[in-house]
Enzyme design. Structure first.
Site, PDB file in Angstrom:
ATOM      1  N   HIS A   1      48.849  36.696  47.365  1.00 47.92           N
ATOM      2  CA  HIS A   1      49.894  37.935  46.805  1.00 47.92           C
ATOM      3  C   HIS A   1      51.133  37.248  46.167  1.00 47.92           C
ATOM      4  O   HIS A   1      51.761  36.413  46.645  1.00 47.92           O
ATOM      5  CB  HIS A   1      50.208  38.766  48.172  1.00 47.92           C
ATOM      6  CG  HIS A   1      51.184  39.871  47.792  1.00 47.92           C
ATOM      7  ND1 HIS A   1      50.568  40.779  47.230  1.00 47.92           N
ATOM      8  CD2 HIS A   1      52.199  39.938  47.720  1.00 47.92           C
ATOM      9  CE1 HIS A   1      51.555  41.838  47.138  1.00 47.92           C
ATOM     10  NE2 HIS A   1      52.597  41.222  47.310  1.00 47.92           N
TER      11      HIS A   1
ATOM     12  N   ASN B   1      42.813  33.392  38.894  1.00 47.35           N
ATOM     13  CA  ASN B   1      42.841  32.641  40.104  1.00 47.35           C
ATOM     14  C   ASN B   1      41.235  32.121  40.145  1.00 47.35           C
ATOM     15  O   ASN B   1      41.022  30.974  40.693  1.00 47.35           O
ATOM     16  CB  ASN B   1      43.332  33.194  41.284  1.00 47.35           C
ATOM     17  CG  ASN B   1      44.676  33.131  41.563  1.00 47.35           C
ATOM     18  OD1 ASN B   1      45.270  32.146  41.639  1.00 47.35           O
ATOM     19  ND2 ASN B   1      45.528  34.273  40.799  1.00 47.35           N
TER      20      ASN B   1
HETATM   21  C1  GAR Z   1      47.520  37.567  41.306  1.00 51.10           C
HETATM   22  O1  GAR Z   1      48.867  37.392  40.753  1.00 51.10           O
HETATM   23  C2  GAR Z   1      47.504  37.963  42.757  1.00 51.10           C
HETATM   24  O2  GAR Z   1      48.596  37.207  43.165  1.00 51.10           O
HETATM   25  C3  GAR Z   1      47.766  39.462  42.561  1.00 51.10           C
HETATM   26  O3  GAR Z   1      47.124  39.839  41.535  1.00 51.10           O
HETATM   27  C4  GAR Z   1      46.882  38.696  40.673  1.00 51.10           C
HETATM   28  C5  GAR Z   1      45.580  38.513  40.161  1.00 51.10           C
HETATM   29  O4  GAR Z   1      45.621  37.681  39.048  1.00 51.10           O
HETATM   30  N1  GAR Z   1      47.365  40.167  43.636  1.00 51.10           N
HETATM   31  C6  GAR Z   1      48.127  41.291  44.297  1.00 51.10           C
HETATM   32  O5  GAR Z   1      49.202  41.597  43.822  1.00 51.10           O
HETATM   33  C7  GAR Z   1      47.469  41.808  45.647  1.00 51.10           C
HETATM   34  N2  GAR Z   1      48.259  42.733  46.153  1.00 51.10           N
HETATM   35  P1  GAR Z   1      44.332  37.175  38.493  1.00 51.10           P
HETATM   36  O6  GAR Z   1      43.338  38.164  38.458  1.00 51.10           O
HETATM   37  O7  GAR Z   1      44.466  36.381  37.117  1.00 51.10           O
HETATM   38  O8  GAR Z   1      43.642  36.026  39.623  1.00 51.10           O
END
Ligand code: GAR
Length: 189
Positions: free
Chosen positions: A99, A7
């Site tokens: 999330h 992200n």
């Molecule tokens: C994402 O899918 C986000 O939605 C999730 O962690 C991932 C991070 O991905 N967040 C949670 O589960 C919050 N409770 P990234 O490091 O590749 O952006």
């Protein structure tokens, strides 16, 4: 950030958002997110839980490093620590989280797995303002993601992330353009 930072990468790759990123903070020294930031020439900081040990002290240290870089808002993406109420008060209406479920269903660290375990047919993505509870606070935007037969945590999470990578830049753009607000406990965008 605590993790891989995909992200973060889409925010870095958005030309109108990139200049607003003052700093990338991680609680984990090895987080891939940190190397993404370094590669993009963005300052980084690490604030380790073990050095502080309690939520209030940890959160205050994160807030201080953020403020010392002149940032006025906070975008969490895969940040796996709960921040204190004091932290939330320092950035009122200016902390976002993404999330991988349709909140209030399946908060917590294993949202994709929990959705599969419950046999839901539709899950999704939520972007919300952060309060002092886990994956909680006024909801700004949600997008559904269909669950397919035979989906695994990895296959479903991959589809969810493709949605995250479109939704989050859109909402972060609204944050930097000062178009987000909380009124009577509800988010407006
Ligand atoms: C994402 O899918 C986000 O939605 C999730 O962690 C991932 C991070 O991905 N967040 C949670 O589960 C919050 N409770 P990234 O490091 O590749 O952006």
């Amino acid at each position: 950030m605590s993790g891989s930072g995909t992200n973060l990468q889409v925010l870095i790759d958005s030309p109108d958002i990139r200049p607003h990123i003052r700093l990338v903070v991680s609680d984990r020294p090895g987080a891939v997110a940190l190397s993404r930031a370094e590669k993009a020439g963005i300052p980084t900081a690490q604030v380790r839980w073990e050095q502080h040990g309690a939520r209030d002290e940890f959160s205050a240290a994160v807030a201080e490093v953020i403020e010392s870089h002149g940032a006025e808002g906070v975008v969490l993406a895969g940040f796996m620590r709960i921040l204190s109420a004091g932290f939330v008060d320092r950035f009122p209406g200016r902390i976002l989280n993404i999330h991988p479920s349709l909140l209030p269903a399946f908060p917590g660290a294993n949202a994709v797995e929990s959705a599969l375990d419950h046999g839901v047919k539709v899950t999704g993505v939520t972007v919300h303002f952060v309060d002092e509870k886990v994956d909680h606070g006024p909801i700004i935007a949600q997008e559904p993601v269909e669950v397919f037969e035979g989906d695994t945590v990895d296959s479903l999470h991959a589809r969810i992330q493709r949605v995250e990578h479109v939704l989050y830049p859109r909402i972060v753009r609204s944050l930097v353009q000062d178009r987000l607000a909380i009124e009577h406990g509800l988010a407006s965008a």
